[in-house]
Design an enzyme around this catalytic site. Structure first.
Site, PDB file in Angstrom:
ATOM      1  N   SER A  76      65.974  43.731  52.876  1.00  0.00           N
ATOM      2  CA  SER A  76      67.074  43.762  51.905  1.00  0.00           C
ATOM      3  C   SER A  76      66.657  44.188  50.506  1.00  0.00           C
ATOM      4  O   SER A  76      67.517  44.337  49.629  1.00  0.00           O
ATOM      5  CB  SER A  76      67.740  42.378  51.830  1.00  0.00           C
ATOM      6  N   GLU A 133       2.338  43.954  24.735  1.00  0.00           N
ATOM      7  CA  GLU A 133       2.162  44.928  25.809  1.00  0.00           C
ATOM      8  C   GLU A 133       1.260  46.106  25.455  1.00  0.00           C
ATOM      9  O   GLU A 133       0.646  46.694  26.337  1.00  0.00           O
ATOM     10  CB  GLU A 133       3.540  45.459  26.237  1.00  0.00           C
TER      11      GLU A 133
END
Length: 790
Positions: free
Chosen positions: A491, A212
Site C-alpha cells: 500500500s 635512533e
C-alpha cells in the site's frame, strides 16, 4: 777367453737412448715468453672480469637509483581515502541535548578535564547544563578552522548560548570538526596521515634523533661508528641490545625492501641508503621517515607515521602533544608490538622513561623536566582513534556513489577526504531502536525465524541521507538490504495512485466518490484476478479521502484503472523512481518491487512538497593536500504540482490520526504524515513517514520471503515511531499553498458544511474544484425539529 764388454746404459729419463741435447739460451727465452703470455692472458681475464663486474655493478646501481627516484619523485605512498561524518553545527535555538554534545565530544576523542581546557581536544563540564572546551583545528572544504575556546549552555534540550571563553560576546554559529568514520584502504591496509617536516615539533625530531640516530646529519647513509658501537654493546651483553642502522637505512628497509633477513637484502639496504643520501637532502629523508615508520596495528590496519600514531594513541594532533607523549611515540619505534601501550602499559612506560633518560643525558631535558615527565602516566586516549568501518551500510552507499566519479584504485591510493551527511547521533538512535524493537516484535508475532530490517533516515528538504541500518545486527557488513533488497511495497504505492488522479483537478478531488465493492478482472491469459480488502469486507460508496486514509484496496484498484496504468507509471517516475513500472492492474496495490532506498527517494518528493531531490550522502571531496576536488550540490526540481501533493500530504497526516497509522496519535504532539504498507501473506511490513525536517522509511521482513506475521501498522510502524521519537523533529505546518482552499464538508452528501455541524470535515481543494452547494447541519435542536414537522 776374451773379456765381455760392459753393456751400454741409457741415461735416466731418456727412453730412446738418444744423446741428450744440451740446453741453450734460446729454450729459456721460449719458456719466459710462454709464461709472459699466460700472465698477460690472466691480466686480461682479471681486467675483463673487473670491468664486467664494474659494468654490472654500475648497471645495478642505476637500477637501484631508478627505483628510488621513481618512488620518491612520484606518489610515495598509497594513501587511503577517509570518509567523514557531517560536522556538528550548533547555534542558539538548535534542538540538541547536553548528553548528545558530550557524546559527540567523546566520539571526537576529546578528553575531560577538571581544570580550564588548555589544550585542543579538552573539555570540562560546568554544572549540569554548561560545557567549556578548546576545539581542535581542522581543514574543511572552505578552509582551515583554527582551534577556539568556547562555552556552550544548554537549556530544555536547546542551545541557549555560545560564547568565546573569557568573553561576554556571543557566537551565532559554531562548527565542530567531523568524525572520521571509515577509510578506503590500499590492499596492504597501510594507513597514514601525511605531515610536512615544518609542521613536526622540534622536540619530537630532537627526541627521535637522540634515540635512533645521533649522527644523522654527519653520516652519508651508513654510520660505521654506530655499527661498531652496536657490535661492542651486543657482544658485552650477549644479546642484541642496540642497533646500528641509521634512519636512512630504516627508511630504505621499510619503503623499498622486503622484511627477509638475507645478505643480499643487507647489501641492497646499504647501497640504497648511500644513493638516497646522494640524491636527496636530509630534510627530505627525515620527512619521509616521519611519515613512513610503522608504529602500531589496529585490527588489520597498519599505523604508519607519527601524525597518525598521535591520533591513534592520544586522539590529538602531533603538534599538541607534550614531550612525554612524544617520548612514548619515539620509544615505540623500537618495537611497536612489544611496546604496544594499551596491551603492555608497563613495558611502554619503562621504554618511554628510557627515552626521557637518554634525552636528559644528552642535555635535551633538564633534571626538573626529566623528573616531571617521568612521573606522568602514559596519558592515552580511552579508545583508539580509528578509521575502521563503523557504519557498513552507509559506507557501502558512499562507495557506490563515489564510483560514479572515481575509479577503485584512486579511491584506495589517492588520499581523498570525503565529507558526507552521515549524522552519528541519528545513526546511534537508529541502531539502538533496531536492537530494542526487533526482538519484541518477534516475541509478539510468535515466530521462530529471525526478522530482518532496513531503516533509512534522511532530511526531508535537503534530500541527504543521515543514517542507515541494513541488518538486525547494525554493524554487520553483509547484505545491504537498504540498497539491494528489492521487495513488493504494498500500500505504499497508493499515494502515487491517488496523486495521479488529483493532478486532474477538473475530474477528481478528495470528495470524489469511489466504489468499494467486489471486482473481478480478467488478465491476458484469461485468468481472473479478484482483489480483496484487508478486512475481507466491502463498504460500498466512499469518498476518495476516506479510501486513502483507511487504505482500502478495491477503491484504489478501481481508481487506478480509471486514471490509467500508464499515467500511474508516469507519476511514480516523477516521484523519483527510475526503473520501469509494469503495466498490470495489481500495480495499483504495490505488486511490484522497490528497494527501501527507492521508497525513500519516492517519499522524499512528498515530504518536500513536490520538489524532488535525489537522495545523496556525499557533500564534498578534497584532495590529500586539502584542495577542493568536487562538490555535490543539491539537485532539486519541482517534478509534481505542489497543490496536488498538498492534498495527498493532508490525507497522509490524517492517516496518523484516524487511519492505519493512528497508533502515532498518542505517541507524538506534532503533526506528521505517513503511510503503512503490507504485502500478501504478511511477507513485508513497511512504513514511510515524515515530519517537516525528517524522513524515515522502515521495512521489516525475512530474506526467504516467508510471512512475518506483521502488518505495516504492527511491525514497521512501531520501529518508525521509536526511532522518530529520538530525533529532533519539527511538525508539519500543513499551510495550504497558493491555489488551494480549505472548506468544511459533509462527507456523506459532498456539500459545504458549517464547522459547528456534527461530523464536519475540513478538506483542502484545488481552487475551482470545491463543491458549491451548501447543506444544512444534520444535528442540533433546529435540525431535529425540522425533521419532526416534515
Amino acid at each position: 777367453m776374451p773379456a765381455r764388454k760392459k753393456p751400454k746404459t741409457k741415461p735416466p729419463g731418456n727412453k730412446t737412448g738418444k744423446k741428450p741435447v744440451k740446453s741453450s739460451g734460446k729454450v729459456t727465452s721460449k719458456v719466459k715468453l710462454k709464461s709472459a703470455a699466460r700472465y698477460k692472458n690472466l691480466q686480461i681475464i682479471v681486467v675483463s672480469s673487473l670491468l664486467l663486474f664494474l659494468t654490472f655493478f654500475a648497471l645495478y646501481l642505476l637500477h637501484l637509483d631508478r627505483q628510488i627516484v621513481e618512488k620518491m619523485s612520484g606518489r610515495i605512498w598509497s594513501l587511503p581515502s577517509y570518509i567523514y561524518a557531517r560536522p556538528l553545527e550548533i547555534y542558539p535555538g538548535k534542538s540538541i541535548t547536553y548528553k548528545d554534545i558530550v557524546s559527540e565530544l567523546k566520539a571526537l576523542g576529546y578528553s575531560k578535564t577538571e581544570d580550564y581546557p588548555q589544550q585542543s581536544g579538552q573539555f570540562r563540564e560546568v554544572g549540569i547544563n554548561q560545557l567549556e572546551l578548546m576545539s581542535k583545528p581542522f581543514n574543511f572544504w572552505d578552509g582551515l578552522q583554527e582551534s577556539r575556546s568556547i562555552s556552550i549552555s544548554i537549556n530544555n534540550s536547546k542551545v541557549s548560548s555560545i560564547k568565546p571563553l573569557y568573553s561576554e560576546k556571543t557566537l551565532s554559529l559554531f562548527r565542530f570538526e567531523p568524525q572520521k568514520i571509515a577509510g578506503i584502504y590500499p590492499q596492504q591496509k597501510e594507513d597514514r596521515q601525511i605531515i610536512k617536516l615544518s609542521q613536526v615539533p622540534d622536540d619530537l625530531v630532537l627526541s627521535l634523533l637522540s634515540v635512533e640516530d645521533r649522527r644523522f646529519y654527519q653520516h652519508s647513509g651508513i654510520d660505521f661508528r654506530s655499527i661498531a658501537r652496536a657490535v661492542v654493546a651486543n657482544t658485552l651483553a650477549g644479546k642484541t641490545v642496540q642497533g646500528g642502522s641509521t634512519l636512512t637505512q630504516q627508511l630504505v628497509k621499510n619503503m623499498f625492501l622486503t622484511p627477509e633477513r638475507t645478505l643480499l637484502r643487507k647489501i641492497n639496504e646499504a647501497l640504497m641508503s648511500i644513493i638516497l643520501e646522494f640524491r636527496y637532502d636530509k630534510s627530505n629523508i627525515l620527512e619521509a621517515y616521519l611519515n613512513e615508520v610503522y608504529l602500531g596495528q589496529s585490527g588489520s590496519r597498519q599505523i604508519h607515521g607519527f601524525e597518525l600514531a598521535s591520533q591513534f594513541y592520544f586522539a590529538r594532533s602531533l603538534t599538541s602533544l607534550s614531550r612525554d607523549q612524544m617520548a612514548l611515540l619515539v620509544g615505540i619505534v623500537k618495537g611497536p608490538s612489544w611496546y604496544e601501550p594499551r596491551r603492555h602499559p608497563q613495558r611502554a612506560l619503562a621504554r618511554r622513561n628510557q627515552v626521557l633518560e637518554i634525552m636528559y643525558q644528552q642535555g635535551a631535558l633538564s633534571l626538573n623536566q626529566f623528573q616531571k615527565y617521568k612521573a606522568k602516566p602514559l596519558g592515552l586516549s580511552k579508545k583508539p582513534s580509528t578509521s575502521g568501518n563503523r557504519y557498513p551500510a552507509l559506507v557501502d552507499l558512499v562507495k557506490r556513489q563515489l564510483k560514479q566519479d572515481y575509479n577503485e584504485n584512486d579511491l584506495k591510493t589517492s588520499g581523498l577526504r570525503i565529507f558526507t551527511s552521515i549524522d552519528p547521533l541519528k545513526q546511534d538512535a537508529a541502531e539502538k531502536s533496531v536492537e530494542k524493537i526487533l526482538p519484541g516484535l518477534e516475541r509478539n508475532a510468535d515466530v521462530d525465524k529471525p526478522l530482518q530490517v532496513s531503516l533509512i533516515i534522511a532530511s526531508s528538504q535537503q534530500g541527504e541521507i543521515e543514517a542507515m541500518v541494513s541488518d538486525r545486527n547494525p554493524r554487520f557488513p553483509g547484505f545491504n538490504r537498504s540498497l539491494d533488497a528489492s521487495r513488493q511495497i504494498g500500500s505504499l504505492i497508493k499515494p502515487a495512485v491517488y496523486l495521479s488522479a488529483l493532478k486532474n483537478a477538473e475530474q477528481f478531488n478528495l470528495l470524489t466518490p469511489l466504489d468499494d465493492s467486489a471486482i473481478h478482472i480478467k488478465n491476458e491469459t484469461q485468468q481472473i484476478w479478484s482483489p480483496q480488502n484487508y478486512d475481507q469486507q466491502f463498504k460500498g460508496k466512499m469518498s476518495l479521502y476516506s479510501a486513502l486514509r483507511d487504505s482500502r484496496n478495491i477503491p484504489a484498484v478501481r481508481l487506478g484503472l480509471n486514471v490509467g496504468l500508464a499515467n500511474i507509471a508516469e507519476t511514480i517516475q516523477q516521484l523519483g523512481i527510475k526503473r520501469d513500472i509494469p503495466a498490470y492492474p495489481s500495480v495499483t496495490l504495490g505488486a511490484f518491487n522497490l528497494t527501501p532506498l527507492e521508497v525513500a527517494n519516492m517519499y522524499q518528493t512528498f515530504a518536500a512538497n513536490g520538489f524532488h531531490t535525489p537522495l545523496k550522502v556525499i557533500r564534498e571531496v578534497l584532495r590529500s593536500d586539502g584542495k577542493p576536488l568536487k562538490r555535490y550540490p543539491l539537485e532539486t526540481q519541482q517534478s509534481v504540482d505542489e497543490k496536488a501533493i498538498f492534498l495527498i500530504n493532508w490525507v497522509l497526516n490524517q492517516v496518523t490520526h484516524q487511519g492505519t497509522a493512528r497508533y502515532l496519535n498518542n505517541q507524538f504532539d506534532i503533526q506528521l504524515a505517513g503511510k503503512t504498507g503490507t504485502t500478501d501473506d504478511l511477507r513485508d511490513s513497511w512504513f514511510a513517514g515524515f515530519s517537516d525536517n525528517q524522513l524515515v522509511v522502515t521495512w521489516i521482513g525475512r530474506d526467504d520471503n516467508t510471512s512475518t506475521g506483521l502488518t505495516g501498522s504492527t511491525g514497521a510502524l512501531r520501529l518508525w515511531s521509536h526511532v522518530m521519537q529520538q530525533l529532533p523533529n519539527q511538525g508539519l505546518s500543513l499551510n495550504p499553498p497558493v491555489g488551494v482552499e480549505m472548506h468544511w464538508i459533509d462527507e456523506q452528501s459532498g456539500g459545504l458544511y458549517e464547522q459547528s455541524c456534527r461530523g464536519a470535515v475540513e478538506l483542502p481543494f484545488i481552487s475551482g474544484s470545491a463543491p458549491i452547494e451548501k447543506v444544512e447541519c444534520k444535528s442540533g435542536f433546529f435540525y431535529q425539529l425540522k425533521r419532526l414537522f416534515n
